[in-house]
Design a protein around this motif. Structure first.
Motif, short mmCIF file in Angstrom:
data_model
loop_
_atom_site.label_atom_id
_atom_site.label_comp_id
_atom_site.label_asym_id
_atom_site.label_seq_id
_atom_site.Cartn_x
_atom_site.Cartn_y
_atom_site.Cartn_z
N ILE A 2 1.03 -1.24 0.16
CA ILE A 2 0.11 -0.06 0.00
C ILE A 2 0.88 1.16 0.17
CG2 ILE A 2 -1.89 1.24 1.23
CD1 ILE A 2 -2.59 -1.38 2.45
N LYS A 38 -1.96 5.60 2.52
CA LYS A 38 -3.54 5.50 2.81
C LYS A 38 -3.74 4.70 4.06
CE LYS A 38 -3.86 3.50 -1.29
NZ LYS A 38 -2.75 4.15 -2.15
N ARG A 39 -2.80 3.83 4.50
CA ARG A 39 -3.13 3.05 5.62
C ARG A 39 -2.72 3.80 6.67
NH1 ARG A 39 0.99 0.14 8.07
NH2 ARG A 39 0.14 -1.37 9.65
N GLU A 81 -6.20 5.69 7.25
CA GLU A 81 -7.36 4.86 7.79
C GLU A 81 -7.13 4.66 9.21
OE1 GLU A 81 -6.88 1.42 5.32
OE2 GLU A 81 -8.17 2.24 3.63
N ASN A 90 -11.10 12.35 5.36
CA ASN A 90 -11.53 11.64 4.27
C ASN A 90 -11.29 12.17 2.83
OD1 ASN A 90 -13.11 9.34 3.29
ND2 ASN A 90 -14.53 11.06 2.70
N LEU A 103 -7.70 10.97 2.43
CA LEU A 103 -7.79 9.69 2.16
C LEU A 103 -8.14 9.37 0.77
CD1 LEU A 103 -7.44 6.70 3.06
CD2 LEU A 103 -9.86 6.88 3.85
N GLN A 104 -9.22 10.02 0.08
CA GLN A 104 -9.68 9.86 -1.08
C GLN A 104 -8.59 10.14 -2.28
OE1 GLN A 104 -12.17 7.91 -1.70
NE2 GLN A 104 -12.81 7.74 0.35
N ARG A 122 -5.36 10.22 -1.75
CA ARG A 122 -4.39 9.33 -1.50
C ARG A 122 -4.87 7.87 -2.36
NH1 ARG A 122 -0.30 10.71 2.43
NH2 ARG A 122 -0.92 12.91 3.31
N THR A 123 -6.09 7.70 -2.26
CA THR A 123 -6.63 6.41 -2.86
C THR A 123 -6.25 6.30 -4.32
OG1 THR A 123 -8.41 6.24 -1.17
CG2 THR A 123 -8.68 5.09 -3.15
N ASP A 180 -1.60 1.23 -5.68
CA ASP A 180 -0.75 0.30 -4.96
C ASP A 180 -0.06 -0.63 -5.84
OD1 ASP A 180 -1.69 1.60 -2.63
OD2 ASP A 180 -3.55 0.33 -2.65
N ASN A 212 -10.37 8.27 -9.14
CA ASN A 212 -11.08 8.40 -7.79
C ASN A 212 -11.50 9.86 -7.64
OD1 ASN A 212 -11.90 7.00 -5.61
ND2 ASN A 212 -10.64 8.24 -4.22
N ASN A 234 -15.33 10.07 -5.86
CA ASN A 234 -14.99 10.00 -4.40
C ASN A 234 -14.36 11.33 -3.77
OD1 ASN A 234 -16.48 7.55 -4.36
ND2 ASN A 234 -14.51 6.41 -4.65
#
Length: 421
Positions: free
Chosen positions: A103, A107-108, A111, A266, A269-270, A272-273, A277, A309, A312
């Motif tokens: 990952i 992101k981890r 989370e 969030n 996070l979105q 970074r999503t 990976d 993404n 999102n």
């Protein structure tokens, strides 16, 4: 034979009554502080809400876990050329591989931060539920006390009236008093008794509400003294101080702030999503694509060509704006609630002090004097009935004012999220 039958019937009745008395819960006498202690110990809604914090702790543990590696193994099940099942050696083939997702982009870590924030939100929800239920306890407790005191006064009045009615019945039988005066006295009794019945219904309802909040099944006798009321009325409260306490201590305000923080996380996070990976691979193939006993390594990464993404990310930004607006609304709501609660408390204190000056021991002295003069015939039936009803209303009003003062104090605790009382 008949004697034996009657004997066993009486024994059965006595046994049933004994069992019934044994199963009747003992009455409980409580102050408001003792009631709150029982609430924290026995309330099922509060106990159930605490499990959400445990679930949030579990979510934090899970967010820290790295994805498991994936292992694969393949071999030939049937070789048609030599008609062999599960062949081995040079006639067969065995292949094995392992994959691990790596990952990237932090992101981890995000989370984990969101999981920790969710726990804080669960804790504020528990605090807010506690605040709401405590308000319900105060409302039920003091409403129940009000009903108990009102019914107690009704019982005293009815006892006095019944005594007068008994005396009048004797005098009417001797033709010393007109029958219409006795009928008028009985009509006053019936009216007060009907009022008592209506108040008793409210008492039963409030008793049920309080029992559920405190985890009880018994009758509760509440304690609310004049000293308690004086304490509620004697504490100086200032609007600015109450408002600052509310904005700092209200759990729903803190939750609104945490929701903004969660929305910001969030968004991050979105974003970074959108960072792909990497999948690392390693494998062994007995026959191999090019060589015997071939060992392979590989790497896989999705190309962010079509899905970046964006939807999102946009939704997360909109949610952040929404949570900011919700927090502004909550702040405005709190300011108005504090103002209304402070105004209501100030009015209740003034009303309590005023009625304390108007209705005092002189009322009881006048009541005793009117009753005595009525029995002596110095006061007419109409005058006595009017006074009796007015006295009853005055006593009820005193208890109402005391109840409203306590509820106003409870509302101060509720809107500030603190224990001022």
């Amino acid at each position: 034979m008949e004697f034996k039958s009657k004997f066993f019937v009486w024994i059965a009745i006595l046994f049933i009554q004994t069992v019934g008395m044994a199963q009747t819960p003992e009455p409980v006498t409580l102050t408001i502080k003792q009631a709150e202690e029982l609430f924290f110990k026995n309330n099922f809604m509060l106990l159930a809400q605490q499990y959400n914090i445990g679930k949030a702790d579990a979510a934090i543990i899970q967010s820290k876990v790295y994805p498991n590696p994936e292992v694969t193994a393949d071999m030939i099940a049937y070789q048609a050329q030599d008609n062999l099942y599960f062949p081995t050696g040079n006639r067969g083939n065995f292949a094995a591989g392992i994959e691990q997702l790596i990952i990237l982009g932090g992101k981890r870590r995000k989370e984990i931060e969101m999981a920790k924030l969710d726990k804080k939100i669960a804790e504020t929800e528990l605090t807010d539920l506690t605040r709401t239920l405590q308000l319900q306890i105060w409302e039920s407790f003091y409403t129940l006390h009000h009903q108990q005191k009102v019914i107690e006064k009704y019982n005293k009045l009815l006892d006095r009236l019944q005594s007068l009615i008994t005396s009048y019945e004797i005098q009417v039988a001797k033709n010393n008093i007109a029958l219409k005066d006795l009928v008028r006295l009985k009509s006053v009794y019936v009216k007060i008794n009907n009022d008592k019945s209506e108040e008793s219904k409210v008492l039963i309802d409030e008793q049920q509400k309080l029992n559920i909040l405190l985890g009880l099944t018994s009758t509760t006798q509440t304690i609310y003294t004049a000293g308690d009321a004086d304490l509620y009325a004697g504490k100086p409260l200032f609007y600015d101080k109450l408002l600052n306490e509310s904005l700092e201590s209200r759990p729903d305000m803190n939750q609104a702030k945490l929701e903004i923080e969660s929305a910001k996380l969030n968004v991050s996070l979105q974003k970074r999503t959108a960072i792909p990976d990497i999948t690392l691979r390693g494998g062994y193939n007995q026959q191999g694509d090019a060589f015997m006993n071939q060992y392979n390594v590989g790497l896989g990464i999705p190309l962010p060509i079509f899905d970046r993404n964006r939807g999102n990310i946009q939704a997360a930004k909109v949610n952040q704006e929404q949570q900011t607006t919700n927090a502004s609304y909550k702040e405005l709501e709190i300011k108005n609630q504090v103002l209304a609660a402070w105004q209501n408390y100030t009015r209740s204190v003034e009303e309590y002090k005023h009625i304390g000056l108007l209705i005092n021991n002189d009322f009881d002295s006048v009541y005793n004097g009117m009753t005595s003069n009525f029995q002596k015939g110095n006061v007419s039936m109409i005058e006595f009935a009017d006074f009796f009803e007015a006295y009853n209303e005055a006593q009820t009003e005193v208890e109402r004012v005391k109840k409203q003062l306590a509820l106003a104090a409870a509302q101060i605790n509720y809107v500030t999220g603190t224990n001022n009382f």
